[in-house]
Enzyme design. Structure first.
Site, PDB file in Angstrom:
ATOM      1  N   ASP A  19       0.860  -1.188   0.000  1.00  0.00           N
ATOM      2  CA  ASP A  19       0.000   0.000   0.000  1.00  0.00           C
ATOM      3  C   ASP A  19       0.891   1.230   0.000  1.00  0.00           C
ATOM      4  OD1 ASP A  19      -2.331   1.463   0.094  1.00  0.00           O
ATOM      5  OD2 ASP A  19      -2.518   1.377   2.269  1.00  0.00           O
ATOM      6  N   ASP A 134      -3.259   2.585  -5.923  1.00  0.00           N
ATOM      7  CA  ASP A 134      -2.182   2.677  -4.936  1.00  0.00           C
ATOM      8  C   ASP A 134      -1.943   1.407  -4.127  1.00  0.00           C
ATOM      9  OD1 ASP A 134      -4.522   2.749  -3.496  1.00  0.00           O
ATOM     10  OD2 ASP A 134      -3.936   4.438  -2.220  1.00  0.00           O
ATOM     11  N   GLU A 135      -2.491   0.266  -4.555  1.00  0.00           N
ATOM     12  CA  GLU A 135      -2.265  -0.958  -3.788  1.00  0.00           C
ATOM     13  C   GLU A 135      -2.289  -2.184  -4.686  1.00  0.00           C
ATOM     14  OE1 GLU A 135      -5.376  -2.289  -1.105  1.00  0.00           O
ATOM     15  OE2 GLU A 135      -6.832  -0.969  -2.083  1.00  0.00           O
TER      16      GLU A 135
END
Length: 396
Positions: A19, A134-135
């Site tokens: 993350d 974003d992950e």
């Protein structure tokens, strides 16, 4: 049991959840390094861009002077310490931290850095499940190096490629890995063993489990269940009586760290969309010019997304949300798939004509579904009527 089978060792499963730390805000701090260590919120429209002064320094907008109903997209950890979090109304955030800096969102930049960090991870292992901008999940089960060395190498590769930090949680499954990645933020690396479950996971709130939302947490609290430990010790029958057999059984399993979901390294998207919430409510007639520009830009960005990802689609749809928060969707299926901005706009305009505009609008969205990978075939540009917001010159 044969001598051979008694010596067989089960390969341990290692799943990592990566993350990016305060991703949007961190990207902005690369651009504006002088804001490091300050409370910074990202969100709202584009009318609060930093201003370059005569001496070369920058002047920044603050939450204090914001007027509108925009929401916070993300914030730095310093702003979070003041109570400012994503999805919070900017006007509310201004009451908590009026002097916090406010920057506009720049999704083109965020997508650029997203591609960079994912490419960096892919250079080490291809077993990646993309979970958003974003992950990602990473299956590290086949790595020959010690797992903490591999995870540290991934973190370094991400930082070298982007200048940004990330947090990684490693566990035996996706459920626990996602919880772990949040335990030592920012720039954390957490490796959870089976023996750590009761020590590190059970004391946490049930809300830390991905899949337990506010309503489920409220029902659990009525059963005096607030922590994962209390959930693990709850009677499985009582959980199923309250939540139904499927979800109740799932709650019992996840509290004990059980999750058999694989890391899915490839999946086709069902649809691709773009939408925006307006700074003020817009009227379909009196704000027609403004609406048309927004509508046209959404279609162009959606077409760009399709082209960049290599997809074409046959079904074009719209989403509208009115002042009273009621929502309307409409769609149309084209004779051939397309990724053309004009074709998407005209098809979406056809959908708009099937809507009764009884109130002002607060949100407009456009999507394309029934997707397929683009090949060398010619895509369609259907001859439909012009869209509802178009001027005579734009309507075809």
């Amino acid at each position: 049991m044969s001598e051979f089978s008694s010596k067989v060792r089960v390969q341990p499963r290692y799943v990592a959840h990566l993350d990016m730390d305060a991703f949007y805000a961190s990207v902005e701090l690369l651009r504006y390094p002088e804001l490091r260590g300050q409370a910074v919120a990202i969100g709202g429209g584009s009318d609060h861009q930093p201003v370059v002064l005569a001496d070369g320094s920058r002047s920044y907008a603050t939450l204090r002077h914001y007027i509108g109903r925009g929401v916070i997209t993300t914030s730095t950890y310093e702003a979070r310490a003041l109570g400012i979090f994503s999805a919070m109304g900017i006007m509310k955030a201004a009451k908590l931290a009026p002097d916090a800096v406010l920057l506009p969102t720049d999704f083109d930049a965020y997508r650029h850095y997203s591609r960079l960090f994912k490419a960096a991870v892919a250079s080490i292992t291809p077993h990646i499940e993309d979970r958003g901008i974003d992950e990602i999940y990473i299956d590290l089960s086949d790595q020959s190096e010690p797992i903490h060395i591999v995870a540290a190498r991934i973190k370094k590769a991400v930082t070298d490629a982007t200048g940004l930090s990330c947090s990684i949680g490693v566990a035996s499954n996706k459920l626990l890995a996602k919880i772990c990645s949040d335990l030592e933020k920012p720039n954390g690396l957490t490796i959870l063993t089976e023996a750590d479950l009761e020590i590190r996971i059970w004391p946490l709130s049930v809300r830390k489990i991905n899949g337990i939302g506010p309503k489920a947490a409220e029902k659990l609290e009525q059963l005096n269940i607030r922590t994962i430990a209390e959930l693990a010790k709850a009677d499985p029958g009582a959980l199923q009586d309250t939540f139904g057999s499927s979800y109740g059984a799932w709650l019992h399993n996840v509290a004990h760290g059980i999750d058999d979901r694989p890391v899915v390294t490839h999946s086709e998207p069902k649809s691709i969309s773009r939408e925006t919430t307006f700074e003020r409510d817009l009227h379909a007639t009196t704000d027609r010019t403004t609406l048309y520009e927004i509508f046209k830009k959404l279609c162009e960005r959606l077409a760009s997304d399709l082209q960049r990802k290599g997809y074409i689609g046959r079904t074009v749809g719209i989403k509208l949300r009115f002042t009273d928060f009621s929502a309307v969707t409409r769609d149309v299926t084209l004779p051939m798939s397309t990724d053309d901005a004009n074709a998407i706009r005209r098809a979406a305009g056809e959908c708009l004509r099937r809507v009764t505009f009884h109130q002002k609008l607060r949100l407009l969205g456009v999507r394309v579904s029934t997707l397929e990978k683009k090949d060398t075939r010619t895509t369609s540009q259907p001859s439909l009527q012009g869209d509802l917001f178009a001027t005579d010159a734009d309507s075809v």
